[in-house]
Design a protein around this motif. Structure first.
Motif, PDB file in Angstrom:
ATOM      1  N   ILE A 311      -7.945  13.274  -4.434  1.00  0.00           N
ATOM      2  CA  ILE A 311      -7.119  12.465  -3.538  1.00  0.00           C
ATOM      3  C   ILE A 311      -7.749  11.102  -3.294  1.00  0.00           C
ATOM      4  CG2 ILE A 311      -6.299  12.273  -1.153  1.00  0.00           C
ATOM      5  CD1 ILE A 311      -5.786  15.273  -1.191  1.00  0.00           C
ATOM      6  N   VAL A 312      -9.066  11.067  -3.065  1.00  0.00           N
ATOM      7  CA  VAL A 312      -9.741   9.793  -2.836  1.00  0.00           C
ATOM      8  C   VAL A 312      -9.683   8.919  -4.089  1.00  0.00           C
ATOM      9  CG1 VAL A 312     -11.957   8.694  -2.321  1.00  0.00           C
ATOM     10  CG2 VAL A 312     -11.250  10.723  -1.041  1.00  0.00           C
ATOM     11  N   VAL A 313      -9.836   9.532  -5.253  1.00  0.00           N
ATOM     12  CA  VAL A 313      -9.806   8.771  -6.504  1.00  0.00           C
ATOM     13  C   VAL A 313      -8.434   8.136  -6.731  1.00  0.00           C
ATOM     14  CG1 VAL A 313      -9.837   8.979  -9.021  1.00  0.00           C
ATOM     15  CG2 VAL A 313     -11.677   9.974  -7.671  1.00  0.00           C
ATOM     16  N   ILE A 314      -7.357   8.912  -6.592  1.00  0.00           N
ATOM     17  CA  ILE A 314      -6.034   8.327  -6.859  1.00  0.00           C
ATOM     18  C   ILE A 314      -5.687   7.274  -5.806  1.00  0.00           C
ATOM     19  CG2 ILE A 314      -5.183  10.342  -8.089  1.00  0.00           C
ATOM     20  CD1 ILE A 314      -3.646  11.169  -5.624  1.00  0.00           C
ATOM     21  N   GLY A 315      -6.153   7.452  -4.559  1.00  0.00           N
ATOM     22  CA  GLY A 315      -5.918   6.427  -3.544  1.00  0.00           C
ATOM     23  C   GLY A 315      -6.664   5.148  -3.865  1.00  0.00           C
ATOM     24  N   GLY A 316      -7.940   5.267  -4.274  1.00  0.00           N
ATOM     25  CA  GLY A 316      -8.720   4.084  -4.629  1.00  0.00           C
ATOM     26  C   GLY A 316      -8.175   3.380  -5.856  1.00  0.00           C
ATOM     27  N   VAL A 317      -7.786   4.151  -6.866  1.00  0.00           N
ATOM     28  CA  VAL A 317      -7.227   3.563  -8.085  1.00  0.00           C
ATOM     29  C   VAL A 317      -5.924   2.825  -7.769  1.00  0.00           C
ATOM     30  CG1 VAL A 317      -6.169   4.108 -10.318  1.00  0.00           C
ATOM     31  CG2 VAL A 317      -8.327   5.195  -9.658  1.00  0.00           C
ATOM     32  N   ALA A 318      -5.112   3.394  -6.891  1.00  0.00           N
ATOM     33  CA  ALA A 318      -3.844   2.754  -6.527  1.00  0.00           C
ATOM     34  C   ALA A 318      -4.085   1.399  -5.862  1.00  0.00           C
ATOM     35  CB  ALA A 318      -3.048   3.666  -5.597  1.00  0.00           C
ATOM     36  N   VAL A 319      -5.085   1.315  -4.977  1.00  0.00           N
ATOM     37  CA  VAL A 319      -5.380   0.047  -4.300  1.00  0.00           C
ATOM     38  C   VAL A 319      -5.886  -0.990  -5.297  1.00  0.00           C
ATOM     39  CG1 VAL A 319      -6.870  -1.062  -2.606  1.00  0.00           C
ATOM     40  CG2 VAL A 319      -5.817   1.133  -2.074  1.00  0.00           C
ATOM     41  N   VAL A 320      -6.776  -0.581  -6.204  1.00  0.00           N
ATOM     42  CA  VAL A 320      -7.311  -1.514  -7.199  1.00  0.00           C
ATOM     43  C   VAL A 320      -6.193  -2.035  -8.100  1.00  0.00           C
ATOM     44  CG1 VAL A 320      -8.836  -1.720  -9.201  1.00  0.00           C
ATOM     45  CG2 VAL A 320      -9.611  -0.494  -7.175  1.00  0.00           C
ATOM     46  N   LEU A 321      -5.340  -1.140  -8.593  1.00  0.00           N
ATOM     47  CA  LEU A 321      -4.243  -1.560  -9.465  1.00  0.00           C
ATOM     48  C   LEU A 321      -3.240  -2.440  -8.730  1.00  0.00           C
ATOM     49  CD1 LEU A 321      -3.539   1.683 -11.559  1.00  0.00           C
ATOM     50  CD2 LEU A 321      -4.838  -0.347 -12.215  1.00  0.00           C
ATOM     51  N   ALA A 322      -2.988  -2.132  -7.458  1.00  0.00           N
ATOM     52  CA  ALA A 322      -2.065  -2.953  -6.675  1.00  0.00           C
ATOM     53  C   ALA A 322      -2.601  -4.373  -6.520  1.00  0.00           C
ATOM     54  CB  ALA A 322      -1.834  -2.313  -5.313  1.00  0.00           C
ATOM     55  N   ASN A 323      -3.898  -4.512  -6.256  1.00  0.00           N
ATOM     56  CA  ASN A 323      -4.500  -5.845  -6.167  1.00  0.00           C
ATOM     57  C   ASN A 323      -4.427  -6.573  -7.497  1.00  0.00           C
ATOM     58  OD1 ASN A 323      -5.822  -6.595  -3.493  1.00  0.00           O
ATOM     59  ND2 ASN A 323      -6.491  -4.481  -3.718  1.00  0.00           N
ATOM     60  N   PHE A 324      -4.658  -5.850  -8.588  1.00  0.00           N
ATOM     61  CA  PHE A 324      -4.607  -6.455  -9.915  1.00  0.00           C
ATOM     62  C   PHE A 324      -3.204  -6.976 -10.229  1.00  0.00           C
ATOM     63  CE2 PHE A 324      -3.907  -5.785 -14.548  1.00  0.00           C
ATOM     64  CZ  PHE A 324      -4.787  -6.747 -15.026  1.00  0.00           C
ATOM     65  N   ILE A 325      -2.199  -6.151  -9.943  1.00  0.00           N
ATOM     66  CA  ILE A 325      -0.809  -6.566 -10.202  1.00  0.00           C
ATOM     67  C   ILE A 325      -0.414  -7.717  -9.294  1.00  0.00           C
ATOM     68  CG2 ILE A 325       1.599  -5.799 -10.091  1.00  0.00           C
ATOM     69  CD1 ILE A 325       0.588  -2.991 -10.864  1.00  0.00           C
ATOM     70  N   ALA A 326      -0.841  -7.666  -8.017  1.00  0.00           N
ATOM     71  CA  ALA A 326      -0.526  -8.751  -7.079  1.00  0.00           C
ATOM     72  C   ALA A 326      -1.128 -10.074  -7.551  1.00  0.00           C
ATOM     73  CB  ALA A 326      -1.039  -8.400  -5.691  1.00  0.00           C
ATOM     74  N   ASP A 327      -2.342 -10.032  -8.079  1.00  0.00           N
ATOM     75  CA  ASP A 327      -2.969 -11.263  -8.595  1.00  0.00           C
ATOM     76  C   ASP A 327      -2.150 -11.846  -9.738  1.00  0.00           C
ATOM     77  OD1 ASP A 327      -5.031 -11.102  -6.788  1.00  0.00           O
ATOM     78  OD2 ASP A 327      -6.421 -10.102  -8.161  1.00  0.00           O
ATOM     79  N   LEU A 328      -1.670 -10.978 -10.629  1.00  0.00           N
ATOM     80  CA  LEU A 328      -0.873 -11.460 -11.758  1.00  0.00           C
ATOM     81  C   LEU A 328       0.442 -12.081 -11.281  1.00  0.00           C
ATOM     82  CD1 LEU A 328      -1.372  -8.580 -14.374  1.00  0.00           C
ATOM     83  CD2 LEU A 328      -2.696 -10.677 -14.067  1.00  0.00           C
ATOM     84  N   ILE A 329       1.072 -11.431 -10.295  1.00  0.00           N
ATOM     85  CA  ILE A 329       2.345 -11.959  -9.783  1.00  0.00           C
ATOM     86  C   ILE A 329       2.130 -13.298  -9.085  1.00  0.00           C
ATOM     87  CG2 ILE A 329       4.217 -11.542  -8.139  1.00  0.00           C
ATOM     88  CD1 ILE A 329       3.911  -8.563  -8.692  1.00  0.00           C
ATOM     89  N   LEU A 330       1.049 -13.406  -8.308  1.00  0.00           N
ATOM     90  CA  LEU A 330       0.780 -14.656  -7.586  1.00  0.00           C
ATOM     91  C   LEU A 330       0.525 -15.811  -8.541  1.00  0.00           C
ATOM     92  CD1 LEU A 330      -1.473 -13.367  -4.657  1.00  0.00           C
ATOM     93  CD2 LEU A 330       0.848 -14.272  -4.492  1.00  0.00           C
ATOM     94  N   VAL A 331      -0.198 -15.543  -9.619  1.00  0.00           N
ATOM     95  CA  VAL A 331      -0.431 -16.592 -10.614  1.00  0.00           C
ATOM     96  C   VAL A 331       0.890 -17.062 -11.222  1.00  0.00           C
ATOM     97  CG1 VAL A 331      -1.440 -17.053 -12.891  1.00  0.00           C
ATOM     98  CG2 VAL A 331      -2.778 -15.874 -11.145  1.00  0.00           C
ATOM     99  N   ARG A 332       1.825 -16.129 -11.354  1.00  0.00           N
ATOM    100  CA  ARG A 332       3.118 -16.454 -11.966  1.00  0.00           C
ATOM    101  C   ARG A 332       4.020 -17.252 -11.023  1.00  0.00           C
ATOM    102  NH1 ARG A 332       5.605 -17.174 -16.830  1.00  0.00           N
ATOM    103  NH2 ARG A 332       7.829 -16.710 -16.659  1.00  0.00           N
TER     104      ARG A 332
END
Length: 340
Positions: A311-332
């Motif tokens: 549970i901790v792993v999937i929660g942490g991975v979700a936050v990291v991926l969300a930040n990564f996707i948000a960075d890509l969208i903001l650059v766009r």
């Protein structure tokens, strides 16, 4: 290689390193709670010694040949190897594969937190936009006060109040709505959930109160950030120029203010969606809604290490991926961001 590709590659490498750090730190911190075999074995003098060895071998905590307990670093290596194979172990308490157990819970959490997030984002953006347009007026004061009132309220207390208020018809009003206050749906209709029409209707009824609790408790964050972001955008010179040209306020808001005020919302919404995978601990526990949050609390109570780790792993991975996707969208969408 272009600047954009270089940036994406650098962020992707950082995300992979962060995820590995989450997995490593999570494993050793949880295992620092104690020896799993000792915790699983009943503390009773009459307990046969064979039970300890049986548990140790059953959950892969002992060498199958010598029967000696494996040290934590050896178990971590085995954990990583099994993880890459898609095997997250077996629950100590529920005696089921961890992946199947948690994925079933995640489906209910996605329904609950996903529904409340959609409601929160829709209401929060509208409230924030109108408040920014009418800043200082009665609507702005009322909307801000409404948001802060529910934002400062303990969410478990809000859930309890809604349970008390909607479990029966209040004040002699026969039209007062009544909703179920526990479980994901009526289990008497069949368990596990099999998408029968009666089960679906029951799930919708059971969803109303917990989803409303979450939405009321989190709408303030969206609306206040939206309001402040738009208010800042309204003070820019291009808005003054647009007004000087005679554009209607509605057009200024839609064409000039909103596009420039939305970037801060991208990160906030992305993180809200990431927290879907973490569950809503207080709300799920108050309403006995068996999602990720409820399972986490139950796993802590029963010291179920494999469930907690996953549970901790999937929660942490979700936050990291969300930040990564948000960075890509903001650059766009935001040309003011420089790619370095």
């Amino acid at each position: 290689m272009s600047d954009v590709r270089r940036m994406v590659l650098r962020r992707a490498i950082n995300a992979v390193i962060t995820i590995f750090g989450i997995i490593t730190l999570n494993y050793f911190l949880i295992n620092a709670m104690g020896d799993p075999v000792t915790l699983m074995t009943p503390h009773d003098p009459k307990t046969p010694p064979e039970l300890r060895l049986q548990n140790c071998l059953k959950f892969g905590l002992c060498d199958p040949v010598t029967g000696k307990p494996l040290d934590v670093f050896t178990r971590f290596g085995i954990y990583l190897e099994n993880m890459f194979k898609g095997d997250w172990g077996t629950s100590y308490y529920w005696q089921q594969p961890v992946f199947n157990l948690v994925m079933n819970d995640l489906s209910w959490t996605l329904v609950l937190v996903g529904t409340s997030t959609i409601i929160t984002v829709a209401i929060g953006i509208v409230l924030g936009a109108i408040s920014a347009q009418k800043r200082g007026q009665a609507f702005d004061l009322a909307a801000t006060s409404f948001s802060l009132f529910f934002y400062g309220m303990p969410i478990f207390w809000l859930g309890l109040m809604l349970q008390l208020g909607f479990t029966q018809q209040q004040f002699g009003l026969h039209w007062w709505p009544v909703f179920p206050t526990g479980k994901e749906y009526n289990h008497d209709l069949g368990y596990p959930f099999s998408w029968q029409w009666g089960q679906i209707l029951s799930a919708v009824q059971h969803l109303v109160l917990p989803a409303t609790t979450l939405a009321l408790g989190t709408v303030a964050g969206i609306s206040l950030v939206m309001r402040n972001s738009l208010v800042d955008a309204m003070t820019e010179d291009y808005v003054t120029t647009a007004r000087a040209k005679g554009l209607a306020e509605r057009l200024i808001l839609r064409r000039h203010v909103l596009p420039n005020g939305l970037p801060p919302m991208v990160t906030l919404i992305a993180l809200d969606m990431a927290f879907v995978f973490g569950g809503a601990y207080q709300v799920e526990y108050v309403f006995s809604y068996q999602g990720i949050g409820w399972r986490t609390i139950a796993a802590i109570d029963n010291l179920d290490f494999p469930v907690l780790q996953f549970i901790v792993v999937i929660g942490g991975v979700a936050v990291v991926l969300a930040n990564f996707i948000a960075d890509l969208i903001l650059v766009r969408i935001d040309p003011r961001i420089k790619i370095t």
